[in-house]
Design a protein around this motif. Structure first.
Motif, PDB file in Angstrom:
ATOM      1  N   SER A  23      -5.085  34.585  24.339  1.00 22.77           N
ATOM      2  CA  SER A  23      -6.700  35.148  24.202  1.00 22.77           C
ATOM      3  C   SER A  23      -6.823  35.661  22.984  1.00 22.77           C
ATOM      4  N   ASP A  24      -5.779  36.556  22.568  1.00 25.60           N
ATOM      5  CA  ASP A  24      -6.157  37.481  21.356  1.00 25.60           C
ATOM      6  C   ASP A  24      -6.395  36.303  20.177  1.00 25.60           C
ATOM      7  N   ILE A  25      -5.414  35.341  20.082  1.00 27.88           N
ATOM      8  CA  ILE A  25      -5.574  34.314  18.970  1.00 27.88           C
ATOM      9  C   ILE A  25      -7.024  33.761  19.034  1.00 27.88           C
ATOM     10  N   LEU A  26      -7.295  33.171  20.105  1.00 23.19           N
ATOM     11  CA  LEU A  26      -8.597  32.380  20.150  1.00 23.19           C
ATOM     12  C   LEU A  26      -9.803  33.091  19.871  1.00 23.19           C
ATOM     13  N   LYS A  27      -9.684  34.259  20.358  1.00 22.53           N
ATOM     14  CA  LYS A  27     -10.640  35.336  19.777  1.00 22.53           C
ATOM     15  C   LYS A  27     -11.004  35.896  18.461  1.00 22.53           C
ATOM     16  N   SER A  28      -9.777  35.892  18.037  1.00 18.71           N
ATOM     17  CA  SER A  28      -9.574  36.279  16.442  1.00 18.71           C
ATOM     18  C   SER A  28     -10.041  34.849  15.497  1.00 18.71           C
ATOM     19  N   HIS A  29      -9.959  33.796  15.873  1.00 20.35           N
ATOM     20  CA  HIS A  29      -9.893  32.573  15.107  1.00 20.35           C
ATOM     21  C   HIS A  29     -11.651  32.563  15.466  1.00 20.35           C
ATOM     22  N   ALA A  30     -12.212  32.608  16.626  1.00 21.67           N
ATOM     23  CA  ALA A  30     -13.760  32.455  16.872  1.00 21.67           C
ATOM     24  C   ALA A  30     -14.395  33.495  15.919  1.00 21.67           C
ATOM     25  N   THR A  31     -13.961  34.877  15.976  1.00 25.48           N
ATOM     26  CA  THR A  31     -14.603  35.878  15.214  1.00 25.48           C
ATOM     27  C   THR A  31     -14.495  35.388  13.772  1.00 25.48           C
ATOM     28  N   VAL A  32     -13.461  35.028  13.079  1.00 24.17           N
ATOM     29  CA  VAL A  32     -13.207  34.642  11.540  1.00 24.17           C
ATOM     30  C   VAL A  32     -14.186  33.463  11.167  1.00 24.17           C
ATOM     31  N   MET A  33     -14.216  32.574  12.116  1.00 24.97           N
ATOM     32  CA  MET A  33     -15.096  31.385  12.009  1.00 24.97           C
ATOM     33  C   MET A  33     -16.541  31.597  11.805  1.00 24.97           C
ATOM     34  N   ARG A  81     -17.739  33.589   9.673  1.00 26.91           N
ATOM     35  CA  ARG A  81     -17.893  33.723   8.166  1.00 26.91           C
ATOM     36  C   ARG A  81     -17.297  32.755   7.520  1.00 26.91           C
ATOM     37  N   ALA A  82     -16.230  32.264   7.944  1.00 28.21           N
ATOM     38  CA  ALA A  82     -15.410  31.259   7.486  1.00 28.21           C
ATOM     39  C   ALA A  82     -15.478  30.028   8.250  1.00 28.21           C
ATOM     40  N   HIS A  83     -16.685  29.338   8.425  1.00 26.86           N
ATOM     41  CA  HIS A  83     -17.134  28.052   9.113  1.00 26.86           C
ATOM     42  C   HIS A  83     -16.121  27.226   9.191  1.00 26.86           C
ATOM     43  N   ARG A  84     -15.566  26.678   8.074  1.00 30.07           N
ATOM     44  CA  ARG A  84     -14.542  25.777   7.949  1.00 30.07           C
ATOM     45  C   ARG A  84     -13.190  25.939   8.341  1.00 30.07           C
ATOM     46  N   LEU A  85     -13.043  27.215   8.902  1.00 31.11           N
ATOM     47  CA  LEU A  85     -11.387  27.746   9.093  1.00 31.11           C
ATOM     48  C   LEU A  85     -10.795  26.869  10.077  1.00 31.11           C
ATOM     49  N   LEU A  86      -9.565  26.422   9.815  1.00 31.15           N
ATOM     50  CA  LEU A  86      -8.674  25.464  10.721  1.00 31.15           C
ATOM     51  C   LEU A  86      -7.435  26.345  11.130  1.00 31.15           C
ATOM     52  N   LEU A  87      -7.080  26.334  12.403  1.00 34.23           N
ATOM     53  CA  LEU A  87      -5.915  27.116  13.088  1.00 34.23           C
ATOM     54  C   LEU A  87      -4.909  26.037  13.387  1.00 34.23           C
ATOM     55  N   ILE A  88      -3.789  26.294  13.028  1.00 29.37           N
ATOM     56  CA  ILE A  88      -2.689  25.327  13.534  1.00 29.37           C
ATOM     57  C   ILE A  88      -1.808  26.465  14.240  1.00 29.37           C
ATOM     58  N   ALA A  89      -1.459  25.510  15.425  1.00 27.35           N
ATOM     59  CA  ALA A  89      -0.640  26.412  16.428  1.00 27.35           C
ATOM     60  C   ALA A  89       0.553  25.809  16.862  1.00 27.35           C
ATOM     61  N   THR A  90       1.598  26.479  17.221  1.00 25.80           N
ATOM     62  CA  THR A  90       2.768  26.188  18.011  1.00 25.80           C
ATOM     63  C   THR A  90       3.222  27.308  19.216  1.00 25.80           C
ATOM     64  N   PHE A  91       3.785  26.865  20.217  1.00 22.14           N
ATOM     65  CA  PHE A  91       3.890  27.766  20.960  1.00 22.14           C
ATOM     66  C   PHE A  91       5.434  27.741  21.656  1.00 22.14           C
ATOM     67  N   ASN A  92       5.615  28.965  22.240  1.00 22.79           N
ATOM     68  CA  ASN A  92       6.822  29.490  22.693  1.00 22.79           C
ATOM     69  C   ASN A  92       7.456  28.234  24.066  1.00 22.79           C
ATOM     70  N   ASP A  93       6.399  27.986  24.716  1.00 26.94           N
ATOM     71  CA  ASP A  93       6.759  27.009  25.758  1.00 26.94           C
ATOM     72  C   ASP A  93       5.542  26.081  26.225  1.00 26.94           C
ATOM     73  N   ASP A  94       5.794  25.384  27.279  1.00 34.41           N
ATOM     74  CA  ASP A  94       4.478  24.448  27.603  1.00 34.41           C
ATOM     75  C   ASP A  94       3.510  25.217  28.310  1.00 34.41           C
TER      76      ASP A  94
END
Length: 429
Positions: free
Chosen positions: A247-257, A259-272
């Motif tokens: 939730s924190d990652i997605l909120k932050s990504h949406a917030t920064v976008m 101002r930075a509309h072209r922002l790309l987030l790459i994500a990996t995960f601890n588990d499925d």
């Protein structure tokens, strides 16, 4: 070799009947402190088979130094790929520590003469690296008697204490003089070692052994194509995310976008479970996702790229993203090692729960080479500030300077151990 009076008295006390040691350990087992296997191993009974070939023995006094010890082993294996390792500790290993191949972990044997001799006769290590403090007088005396070359290696927050139930006059001096070589953490420690009898040529002042083996496994395959697809888009990487951080990652990504509309987030995960949670919440937020495993082109419309869970491509993502959030750190999961991010030149952002790699993060924090965040608001601000290329480069360079010092200590310590192993090999040959 003549034994000083203090050592004779101490060894006499540790030569007590093995049955007394058994009774004491059985009491600990009855209280649930030790398992049957732990009791047997501390008595040097029912030991695993000794690997064939060279065996280096690392004793790590404090658990937080185990990752640095394993990095040292990896450095040794660059020249000795078949080198086996016996790793001993006083405390059990935490679950987050994954041992390398051909590493046998054991508790340190009981300080009883019969047990110590049985332990050494079974393992017959070619060299000993004692990392930290908690020196055992009987064990080190008998290791020297068995002509096992030994190195005392400084570790963070360790003094030069010996681990005994009682301290006789001069016993500390006698114990510390058992080592063939010393890696001291600083000049003050070196002076103590010299007072304990180590000659000047036997003491190297390198600093403590710490995490810091910088990654060098990167291959250019795929990077050129990925760079072409991303182009000039601002990019950040969220590594090893836990479900509680999504939730924190997605909120932050949406917030920064905003101002930075072209922002790309790459994500990996601890588990499925974390990946499923992320995809569900991202879809609910209307964010457009691409999956690396589908080879979906990273067009301007794609806002999030989910890495292929079946392939470890973190090197690629750390190279592609100037800034990386290292996951498992906003939740009580202990954090992600910063070594790869530093080695591949990505600025580091992390949460406050990094106890699995506390020493490494403490060093980065002291040098202001990593950004600590506690909420999605903090994270948004950090990512936004580090989108500036100069800011990310300054942070990444500062982190490199900190961690490369640890790599230098590991490399120079490995060189010394190589020399000792070469001498042993020549003698045995």
């Amino acid at each position: 070799m003549a034994k000083p009076a203090s050592l004779r008295a101490y060894l006499a006390s540790t030569a007590r009947s093995e049955s007394q040691a058994v009774k004491r350990l059985r009491r600990l087992q009855a209280c649930g402190v030790l398992s049957q296997k732990d009791c047997d191993h501390r008595l040097a009974r029912t030991l695993p088979e000794r690997p064939v070939g060279e065996l280096v023995w690392f004793h790590v006094a404090r658990i937080q130094s185990v990752p640095a010890a394993l990095e040292l082993l990896e450095t040794l294996r660059e020249e000795r790929p078949g080198l086996a390792c016996l790793l001993t500790t006083v405390d059990p290993l935490p679950e987050h520590i994954t041992l390398l191949a051909n590493v046998i972990h054991m508790p340190l044997p009981d300080e009883c003469t019969v047990v110590v001799k049985r332990f050494l006769d079974h393992w017959q290590p070619d060299a000993l690296g004692w990392i930290g403090d908690g020196f055992r007088p009987s064990l080190l005396w008998h290791a020297q008697e068995a002509q096992i070359a030994s190195v005392a290696i400084a570790a963070p927050d360790c003094a030069l204490d010996i681990d005994t139930r009682f301290l006789l006059p001069a016993l500390r001096h006698i114990t510390l003089s058992r080592f063939d070589h010393v890696i001291a953490g600083n000049e003050a420690q070196a002076a103590v070692w010299r007072r304990m009898g180590a000659e000047g040529r036997e003491v190297d002042v390198l600093g403590p052994l710490e995490e810091g083996t910088l990654s060098h496994r990167f291959e250019e395959y795929g990077f050129t194509e990925l760079s072409r697809e991303i182009g000039t888009r601002p990019t950040w990487f969220a590594a090893n995310l836990c479900a509680g951080e999504v939730s924190d990652i997605l909120k932050s990504h949406a917030t920064v976008m905003r101002r930075a509309h072209r922002l790309l987030l790459i994500a990996t995960f601890n588990d499925d479970a974390a990946r499923d949670t992320f995809e569900r919440q991202a879809a609910n937020a209307g964010l457009r996702i691409a999956h690396r495993r589908d080879l979906t082109p990273i067009t301007e419309e794609i806002q999030i790229l989910i890495a292929d869970p079946g392939i470890d491509e973190n090197a690629l993502w750390y190279r592609a993203a100037p800034t990386s959030f290292l996951g498992a750190s906003l939740t009580q999961d202990g954090g992600t090692s910063p070594n790869d991010a530093v080695g591949y030149g990505s600025a580091i952002v992390h949460g406050s729960h990094v106890f699995n790699h506390a020493n490494a993060y403490a060093r980065l924090s002291a040098a202001k080479a990593a950004r600590l965040v506690r909420s999605d608001t903090d994270l948004s601000e950090a990512v936004r500030e580090l989108l500036a290329p100069d800011a990310a480069a300054v942070a990444a360079n500062a982190a490199w300077a900190v961690m490369s010092s640890g790599a230098e200590v590991s490399t120079r310590t490995a060189d010394l151990l190589h020399d000792l192993l070469d001498v042993r090999e020549a003698i045995d040959g």
